[in-house]
Enzyme design. Sequence first.
Site, PDB file in Angstrom:
ATOM      1  N   ASP A 283      87.102  10.538  32.248  1.00 59.50           N
ATOM      2  CA  ASP A 283      87.614   9.874  31.042  1.00 59.50           C
ATOM      3  C   ASP A 283      86.687   8.734  30.610  1.00 59.50           C
ATOM      4  O   ASP A 283      86.012   8.123  31.441  1.00 59.50           O
ATOM      5  CB  ASP A 283      89.033   9.351  31.325  1.00 59.50           C
ATOM      6  N   GLY A 284      86.704   8.456  29.309  1.00 59.86           N
ATOM      7  CA  GLY A 284      85.981   7.304  28.783  1.00 59.86           C
ATOM      8  C   GLY A 284      84.712   7.639  28.000  1.00 59.86           C
ATOM      9  O   GLY A 284      83.956   6.737  27.640  1.00 59.86           O
ATOM     10  N   ASN A 285      84.527   8.904  27.698  1.00 64.80           N
ATOM     11  CA  ASN A 285      83.326   9.287  26.933  1.00 64.80           C
ATOM     12  C   ASN A 285      83.300   8.608  25.567  1.00 64.80           C
ATOM     13  O   ASN A 285      82.265   8.098  25.127  1.00 64.80           O
ATOM     14  CB  ASN A 285      83.298  10.803  26.704  1.00 64.80           C
TER      15      ASN A 285
ATOM     16  N   ARG B  56      84.927   5.868  24.470  1.00 66.60           N
ATOM     17  CA  ARG B  56      84.747   4.409  24.518  1.00 66.60           C
ATOM     18  C   ARG B  56      83.328   4.031  24.926  1.00 66.60           C
ATOM     19  O   ARG B  56      82.766   3.060  24.440  1.00 66.60           O
ATOM     20  CB  ARG B  56      85.775   3.780  25.469  1.00 66.60           C
TER      21      ARG B  56
ATOM     22  N   ARG C  75      81.402   9.459  18.986  1.00 69.64           N
ATOM     23  CA  ARG C  75      82.085   9.922  20.199  1.00 69.64           C
ATOM     24  C   ARG C  75      81.374  11.116  20.838  1.00 69.64           C
ATOM     25  O   ARG C  75      81.344  11.262  22.048  1.00 69.64           O
ATOM     26  CB  ARG C  75      83.537  10.305  19.876  1.00 69.64           C
TER      27      ARG C  75
ATOM     28  N   HIS D 283      80.374  12.480  24.781  1.00 69.18           N
ATOM     29  CA  HIS D 283      80.642  13.771  25.436  1.00 69.18           C
ATOM     30  C   HIS D 283      79.336  14.397  25.931  1.00 69.18           C
ATOM     31  O   HIS D 283      79.279  14.987  27.005  1.00 69.18           O
ATOM     32  CB  HIS D 283      81.353  14.725  24.473  1.00 69.18           C
TER      33      HIS D 283
ATOM     34  N   SER E 295      92.251  19.016  28.114  1.00 66.82           N
ATOM     35  CA  SER E 295      93.675  19.186  28.430  1.00 66.82           C
ATOM     36  C   SER E 295      94.374  19.969  27.323  1.00 66.82           C
ATOM     37  O   SER E 295      93.859  20.084  26.198  1.00 66.82           O
ATOM     38  CB  SER E 295      94.340  17.817  28.594  1.00 66.82           C
TER      39      SER E 295
ATOM     40  N   GLU F  22      96.643  18.904  25.711  1.00 62.55           N
ATOM     41  CA  GLU F  22      96.962  17.919  24.671  1.00 62.55           C
ATOM     42  C   GLU F  22      95.726  17.539  23.842  1.00 62.55           C
ATOM     43  O   GLU F  22      95.854  16.940  22.768  1.00 62.55           O
ATOM     44  CB  GLU F  22      97.551  16.641  25.295  1.00 62.55           C
TER      45      GLU F  22
ATOM     46  N   LEU G 289      79.335  25.124  47.080  1.00 57.67           N
ATOM     47  CA  LEU G 289      80.337  24.329  46.357  1.00 57.67           C
ATOM     48  C   LEU G 289      81.072  25.181  45.324  1.00 57.67           C
ATOM     49  O   LEU G 289      80.450  25.949  44.587  1.00 57.67           O
ATOM     50  CB  LEU G 289      79.645  23.164  45.627  1.00 57.67           C
TER      51      LEU G 289
ATOM     52  N   GLU H 106      94.966  11.334  47.739  1.00 65.02           N
ATOM     53  CA  GLU H 106      94.600   9.924  47.632  1.00 65.02           C
ATOM     54  C   GLU H 106      94.062   9.689  46.218  1.00 65.02           C
ATOM     55  O   GLU H 106      93.302  10.506  45.688  1.00 65.02           O
ATOM     56  CB  GLU H 106      93.526   9.577  48.671  1.00 65.02           C
TER      57      GLU H 106
END
Length: 254
Positions: free
Chosen positions: A34-36, A38, A47, A51, A79, A81, A145, A221
């Site tokens: 998150d925060g791309n 901003r 923006r 990204h 998401s 949303e 991975l 966690e």
Amino acid sequence: MIERLWAKLGKSSQQPEVSVSADNVPEHVAIIMDGNGRWAKHRGLPRMAGHHSGMKAVKRITVEADRLGVKYLTLYAFSTENWKRPKAEVDFLMKLPQQFLEIELDELISNNVQVRMMGHKEDLPSYTLHAVEEAIAKTAGNTGLILNFALNYGSRKEMLEAIKQIAADAADGRIAVEDIDDKVMAGHLLSNGIPDPDLLIRTSGELRLSNFMMWQLAYSELWFTDVYWPEFTETHFRQAIAEYQRRARRYGGL
Ligand code: IPE
Ligand code: IPE
Ligand code: MG
């Protein structure tokens, strides 16, 4: 055994080295990237630049996760949303998987990474789905991975669909109601076959799940940082893992 892993000090970063134990590396790390937006705004950039820059962080953290011996890396990329955003931004985000894989797929293949997707495929544009499915097919035999993109993913939708399938099975007599347990539920989720995350990281200072893996994160966690995703480095990732290694996971026991 404590293995000392040193930060690669970039030109501008003066980040301290963080030591991570080779024992007790989380098997599954999930990240809410998150925060791309901003990050870009603070630089007077659109923006989309955030990204784009975030894609580079995906590459960095994938390499680092692999190097540290993480087995599963799940990245929240879009998401259910996020469709609410302006069309131009949604269109841009939907083109990112293709762009990312065009640049990185060969290297992912040569590094034995297996690409997977966790999300609701039906609403994705065909070019997005095609790019991801091609990467999944080309890396299916890889044993390193597992890089799991949560794309058009929503935890409530995932759980509702699971419940509908289980209810239909019960109605048709394929399963007895008393046999519905954690394992049956987990087996009907999009994460089927992947262990629950050991560690959840969220960047950008937001302290919420935003509809991400609410079943699977029951005993994970949690680690939050104010750092925006595009500036999230290998050092931050190691800080999260080092803190994870200091925690006592009790699962309700003693
Ligand atoms: C995360 O960055 C990327 C996606 C949600 C697709 P944001 O786009 O949410 O960035 P902020 O939160 O607006 O800064
Ligand atoms: C969560 O970030 C989704 C992804 C990182 C893909 P958002 O930026 O969409 O979350 P909210 O809206 O701040 O909760
Ligand atoms: Mg956001």
